[in-house]
Design a protein around this motif. Sequence first.
Motif, PDB file in Angstrom:
ATOM      1  N   THR A  61       1.366  -1.396   0.071  1.00 53.45           N
ATOM      2  CA  THR A  61      -0.164   0.175  -0.171  1.00 53.45           C
ATOM      3  C   THR A  61       1.024   1.348  -0.025  1.00 53.45           C
ATOM      4  O   THR A  61       1.997   1.815   1.274  1.00 53.45           O
ATOM      5  N   GLY A  62       0.928   2.018  -1.179  1.00 48.48           N
ATOM      6  CA  GLY A  62       1.423   3.232  -1.367  1.00 48.48           C
ATOM      7  C   GLY A  62       0.882   4.390  -0.456  1.00 48.48           C
ATOM      8  O   GLY A  62       0.282   4.705   0.316  1.00 48.48           O
ATOM      9  N   PRO A  63       1.695   5.592  -0.367  1.00 46.27           N
ATOM     10  CA  PRO A  63       1.335   6.511   0.273  1.00 46.27           C
ATOM     11  C   PRO A  63       0.084   7.062  -0.063  1.00 46.27           C
ATOM     12  O   PRO A  63      -1.076   8.013   1.093  1.00 46.27           O
ATOM     13  N   ASP A  64      -0.054   6.819  -0.912  1.00 46.07           N
ATOM     14  CA  ASP A  64      -1.786   7.593  -1.670  1.00 46.07           C
ATOM     15  C   ASP A  64      -2.931   6.385  -1.126  1.00 46.07           C
ATOM     16  O   ASP A  64      -3.942   6.661  -2.129  1.00 46.07           O
ATOM     17  N   GLY A  65      -2.555   5.769  -0.807  1.00 43.40           N
ATOM     18  CA  GLY A  65      -3.793   4.286  -0.167  1.00 43.40           C
ATOM     19  C   GLY A  65      -4.136   3.527  -1.115  1.00 43.40           C
ATOM     20  O   GLY A  65      -4.690   3.107  -0.917  1.00 43.40           O
ATOM     21  N   VAL A  66      -3.259   3.296  -2.466  1.00 41.87           N
ATOM     22  CA  VAL A  66      -3.755   2.289  -3.477  1.00 41.87           C
ATOM     23  C   VAL A  66      -2.801   1.037  -3.362  1.00 41.87           C
ATOM     24  O   VAL A  66      -1.769   1.434  -2.635  1.00 41.87           O
ATOM     25  N   THR A  67      -3.597  -0.163  -3.006  1.00 44.82           N
ATOM     26  CA  THR A  67      -3.412  -0.681  -2.450  1.00 44.82           C
ATOM     27  C   THR A  67      -2.603  -1.540  -4.383  1.00 44.82           C
ATOM     28  O   THR A  67      -3.470  -2.477  -4.665  1.00 44.82           O
ATOM     29  N   VAL A  68      -1.156  -2.428  -4.376  1.00 42.33           N
ATOM     30  CA  VAL A  68      -0.844  -3.113  -5.467  1.00 42.33           C
ATOM     31  C   VAL A  68      -0.788  -5.015  -4.316  1.00 42.33           C
ATOM     32  O   VAL A  68       0.205  -5.637  -3.932  1.00 42.33           O
ATOM     33  N   ASN A  69      -0.990  -5.779  -5.617  1.00 36.50           N
ATOM     34  CA  ASN A  69      -0.556  -7.203  -4.701  1.00 36.50           C
ATOM     35  C   ASN A  69       0.333  -7.719  -5.938  1.00 36.50           C
ATOM     36  O   ASN A  69      -0.509  -7.637  -7.134  1.00 36.50           O
TER      37      ASN A  69
END
Length: 525
Positions: A357-365
């Motif tokens: 989860t990046g600082p923008d709140g988007v999660t990459v799996n």
Amino acid sequence: MYLVYCFTIALLVLSPCSSVFGGSHSEGGGSADAVIFAVETSGALTKADPQGLIFHALKLYAGLAGKDDSIGIIAFNKKGTSVIKKKTPAGPAIYTAIDSIAKPSSDNNTASNPYTALKDALTELTPDNTSRRTVVLISASGAYAQAAEEDQKIRAAILDELIPLYKDKEVRLFTVSLGTEPDEDFLLELSKNTGGFNYPCPNAASLNTTFASIYETIKSPDILPMQTGRFIVDESIDSLTLLLFKSAQNTKIILQGPDGVKYSAGKSPANISWGQSFNFDIVNVAAPLSGVWSITGSTASDNRIYISTHLKLLSSVQSSYMQVNTKKKVDAWLELDGHTIDMRELTNTLGVRAAITGPDGVTVNVKLDFTEDTHGSSTEGGIFGDYFTPKAMGLYKFSLSAKSKTIERKKSFVVGVVEKQDTGIEQPHLDGQEPIEEVAVKKPSKILLWLKKMVTHDPSALDKALVRFLPINLVLFSSVLLYINRAKIMARGKRMAANVKLPKMNIFTKYLRRPERPQETDDQD
């Protein structure tokens, strides 16, 4: 000389073995930790957190702390210059200390000065048998980081005097920027120069999950994944500590074991202790039954199950700093009682993933595939791994999970991403990988480029497959050529045979026949 305003309320107490939250579990890193929280209690805190959620978050950390850990609470504002130190005994006294500062401030001045609080916390964290020491600064005011001359002196004193002392004594400083007023750049500058992190918390409602993340960063506990209120306890688990969030204070949470028996607050056997706050419960279970457990009354995605176990999920990813646009290796492997498990035996039964989860709140799996690469714990057995490249600066949260039909494990880390050239600021624990653009890349051959055009899946997977199956492909390719040219080869063989005189004896008989022993003769004179 500038004025130093600080008021210290409570200092360094042992976290309870038995308390409002029942009891502490065995910590995940095998080491005791000393943590002091320096909390701003000026009018800025009341403005950013009118419900006083910060004090519940402090109790959350105290409820999770291990029996050998120590915790201290320091409050600071601009009301006075004296420092009052209170040593409180072990046990519920830590909660009394938290309650003593949990009062709305009548101070209209939103500015606070953390200099003396940080200095006093460092004095209390003298080197001892505790291996890890941390100070957590919770700030809701940014006035001391602004342009006023006095505030600039305070800022310079913290950076020039205190931060070098923190580094020298190996004390990490974490910062929590609560609300929208704190100067996050300054708080980040404080934390990363000591190997700590800044946790932006613009909304006080996220304080509980922020403090759970701080706990995971400091303690690195093993975590049991939970899906739709169910989780699997295997035989290697000695104890559970469940952090369960609830939507209302009167919400009743029920825990059901594999045998169908249900437990709740006030209705639990001796091996289960249950502590309650208005927005979360902490449940400790010693010697849990193996099998499927379930929870009703709390379905929050932020629920955690910390475990003491013989089977651990490990990774070379550590809570550290790395540079933006730099390739980061994300890997995972299992250890049983300190011995690395041969991951080659689990390639068909274990699924390993990383949620980032990046600082923008988007999660990459990211799916981690098995590789023969080695890691710091072993030279053989392979790992599950892949690479990740952060494209923006800030705090990244890594969540690794390993799952089979009978075993599940999870691990959480944070990684701070900073600029490549951060002039004037020391960057501890930077990842050693080279930036992608600086890595020498071999030019692919024409046949490899042609093969990549013929497939639709990930080209990197094809690269690995080509390398792994290259010997087999060469053998098959050679066999095809031999088959196509078999007539020419046989004809050539007949011509060669006509020109060579072979012995009548079978060539294998020559080597298989027992050698004749020489006959013994009498010596004649």
